[in-house]
Design a protein around this motif. Structure first.
Motif, PDB file in Angstrom:
ATOM      1  N   LEU A  95      38.234  29.063  40.946  1.00 48.73           N
ATOM      2  CA  LEU A  95      38.784  30.416  40.841  1.00 48.73           C
ATOM      3  C   LEU A  95      39.852  30.606  41.902  1.00 48.73           C
ATOM      4  CD1 LEU A  95      38.539  33.327  39.654  1.00 48.73           C
ATOM      5  CD2 LEU A  95      36.849  33.779  41.425  1.00 48.73           C
ATOM      6  N   ALA A 145      43.130  28.833  41.079  1.00 49.25           N
ATOM      7  CA  ALA A 145      43.903  29.529  40.043  1.00 49.25           C
ATOM      8  C   ALA A 145      44.586  30.763  40.636  1.00 49.25           C
ATOM      9  CB  ALA A 145      42.996  29.909  38.882  1.00 49.25           C
ATOM     10  N   PHE A 176      48.622  31.531  40.855  1.00 46.63           N
ATOM     11  CA  PHE A 176      49.246  32.734  40.284  1.00 46.63           C
ATOM     12  C   PHE A 176      49.980  33.527  41.354  1.00 46.63           C
ATOM     13  CE2 PHE A 176      46.965  32.279  36.290  1.00 46.63           C
ATOM     14  CZ  PHE A 176      47.862  32.864  35.411  1.00 46.63           C
ATOM     15  N   PHE A 214      44.376  37.700  41.065  1.00 47.84           N
ATOM     16  CA  PHE A 214      42.939  37.672  40.764  1.00 47.84           C
ATOM     17  C   PHE A 214      42.658  38.371  39.434  1.00 47.84           C
ATOM     18  CE2 PHE A 214      38.672  39.617  41.161  1.00 47.84           C
ATOM     19  CZ  PHE A 214      37.940  38.442  41.213  1.00 47.84           C
ATOM     20  N   ARG A 215      43.312  39.525  39.242  1.00 50.84           N
ATOM     21  CA  ARG A 215      43.107  40.277  38.003  1.00 50.84           C
ATOM     22  C   ARG A 215      43.542  39.444  36.799  1.00 50.84           C
ATOM     23  NH1 ARG A 215      46.112  43.918  35.629  1.00 50.84           N
ATOM     24  NH2 ARG A 215      47.685  43.889  37.288  1.00 50.84           N
ATOM     25  N   LEU A 216      44.675  38.766  36.933  1.00 49.05           N
ATOM     26  CA  LEU A 216      45.182  37.950  35.828  1.00 49.05           C
ATOM     27  C   LEU A 216      44.211  36.806  35.530  1.00 49.05           C
ATOM     28  CD1 LEU A 216      48.976  37.771  36.728  1.00 49.05           C
ATOM     29  CD2 LEU A 216      47.815  39.331  35.166  1.00 49.05           C
ATOM     30  N   VAL A 217      43.739  36.149  36.599  1.00 45.93           N
ATOM     31  CA  VAL A 217      42.829  35.017  36.404  1.00 45.93           C
ATOM     32  C   VAL A 217      41.538  35.488  35.732  1.00 45.93           C
ATOM     33  CG1 VAL A 217      41.403  33.325  37.615  1.00 45.93           C
ATOM     34  CG2 VAL A 217      43.774  33.670  38.300  1.00 45.93           C
ATOM     35  N   MET A 218      41.023  36.632  36.186  1.00 46.08           N
ATOM     36  CA  MET A 218      39.791  37.140  35.565  1.00 46.08           C
ATOM     37  C   MET A 218      40.021  37.426  34.081  1.00 46.08           C
ATOM     38  SD  MET A 218      37.585  36.876  37.821  1.00 46.08           S
ATOM     39  CE  MET A 218      36.217  37.614  36.935  1.00 46.08           C
ATOM     40  N   SER A 219      41.203  37.920  33.753  1.00 47.12           N
ATOM     41  CA  SER A 219      41.469  38.215  32.335  1.00 47.12           C
ATOM     42  C   SER A 219      41.506  36.913  31.531  1.00 47.12           C
ATOM     43  CB  SER A 219      42.784  38.969  32.190  1.00 47.12           C
ATOM     44  OG  SER A 219      43.880  38.076  32.214  1.00 47.12           O
ATOM     45  N   LEU A 220      42.001  35.837  32.164  1.00 46.24           N
ATOM     46  CA  LEU A 220      42.003  34.538  31.477  1.00 46.24           C
ATOM     47  C   LEU A 220      40.575  34.034  31.299  1.00 46.24           C
ATOM     48  CD1 LEU A 220      44.988  32.629  33.110  1.00 46.24           C
ATOM     49  CD2 LEU A 220      44.772  33.366  30.739  1.00 46.24           C
ATOM     50  N   LEU A 221      39.739  34.274  32.312  1.00 47.66           N
ATOM     51  CA  LEU A 221      38.345  33.806  32.245  1.00 47.66           C
ATOM     52  C   LEU A 221      37.615  34.445  31.070  1.00 47.66           C
ATOM     53  CD1 LEU A 221      36.684  33.507  35.754  1.00 47.66           C
ATOM     54  CD2 LEU A 221      36.788  31.830  33.911  1.00 47.66           C
ATOM     55  N   ARG A 222      38.003  35.665  30.728  1.00 44.59           N
ATOM     56  CA  ARG A 222      37.319  36.361  29.641  1.00 44.59           C
ATOM     57  C   ARG A 222      37.734  35.833  28.271  1.00 44.59           C
ATOM     58  NH1 ARG A 222      37.576  40.723  33.241  1.00 44.59           N
ATOM     59  NH2 ARG A 222      39.679  41.285  32.597  1.00 44.59           N
TER      60      ARG A 222
END
Lengths: 205, 205
Positions: B11, B14, B18, B30-38
């Motif tokens: 995490l 990534a 970004f 972080f927000r973008l990566v979390m959205s990718l994780l979903r």
């Protein structure tokens, strides 16, 4: 910019992918892609792979569902953490937020959402059974319900309370009150009311 | 958020990648990566590969240095374009901006920058020789210098004029004047002065 005006299909694809990210419009996406184009292949490959690897190699902790590089997350693995206290949170961001306070020494349980009939999210969509198993298996002294102070959060709190109280652990929620730095006149009446009811003896800090 | 607080190295990587993008801070990253994780793995793989492929498979047009999927870009390949007019621009964004006007039917030459001693960019760093070859090889009626109206732009215009005028093509620059929709009182005096000197006979549009 309309699609047809991109000089390259590859460029267009990359821009399209970036513009699927939250808060990233086509113009920003284009700017980001151009900045990647200016880098050397090595950097860009690393960038792309970090995204692919993230998704393919990431684990969710078998115990608490926190994001992790291994089967068990670093927090559940940490012997210095008090496993008799479980803090129930909605998502990973909440775990990080609480960790950032450096105030909590217990462990977590990530529900992966909250009960929200509007969004069609019911108890079965959340990691509630695994939480119950943890409590069932004993050794849990306290459960802290640290969910949003929204109607969904309250609903979930109530559901969890009903489900878990039979194992009679101490079930607590985060204190509600006036946030540090808030001015009273701008604090909503519900918060203010709660803060008044839950008033504490004054102590010099 | 400091590094150590990420629950996962993957995490963190990534997020770090970004946050190297322009205008993307660690929180947004972080927000973008979390959205990718979903998302599902398929989408995320597509995302990552679109970035890697972009960099590894992209071409720069052998003729005009425009970005392209092939050896020759779609504009240079288009027989409906007038190859006797070359519009000299700084970068690919400029090509797209001019294409968006749908007013230009000639071809382009992308310099890949402008002469800027401050940034240590000299003529040799730009695609000026290949431009000269194009002009030298004949058949070029007009060269439009469409560079920024900055000191660097003017310097580059002057350099190109000196270098190319010997092949005596018609060398033009974009008209300077009051932008459409601008109010006179807010137009800077230099632009206004130029607009006054280059005034045109009134025609109803």
């Amino acid at each position: 910019m309309s699609f047809t005006e991109y000089p390259s299909r590859l460029l267009e694809n990359a821009v399209n992918e970036f513009s699927t990210l939250p808060g990233i419009g086509r113009k920003t996406a284009f700017r980001l892609v151009m900045s990647l184009l200016r880098r050397n292949s090595e950097d860009v490959r690393k960038f792309g792979e970090s995204i692919i690897k993230l998704h393919e190699e990431i684990h969710y902790c078998r115990v608490c569902n926190n994001i992790s590089d291994d089967e068990i997350c670093s927090i559940c693995n940490d012997n210095k953490r008090d496993r008799s206290i479980i803090c129930v949170v909605e998502n990973i961001q909440d775990v990080m937020a609480i960790e950032n306070t450096h105030q909590y020494k217990g462990v977590y349980h990530v529900l992966g959402g909250i009960i929200s009939p509007v969004d069609g999210i019911g108890p079965s969509d959340l990691k509630i059974d695994s939480l119950e198993e943890r409590v069932q298996s004993g050794g849990v002294r306290e459960i802290i319900l640290a969910l949003s102070t929204t109607m969904e959060g309250d609903t979930t709190n109530f559901y969890l309370f009903k489900k878990l109280s039979r194992y009679n652990p101490l079930i607590t929620t985060l204190a509600r009150g006036v946030a540090i730095g808030d001015e009273l006149e701008y604090t909503d009446e519900i918060t203010l009311g709660r803060a008044l009811n839950n008033r504490n003896p004054y102590q010099q800090s």
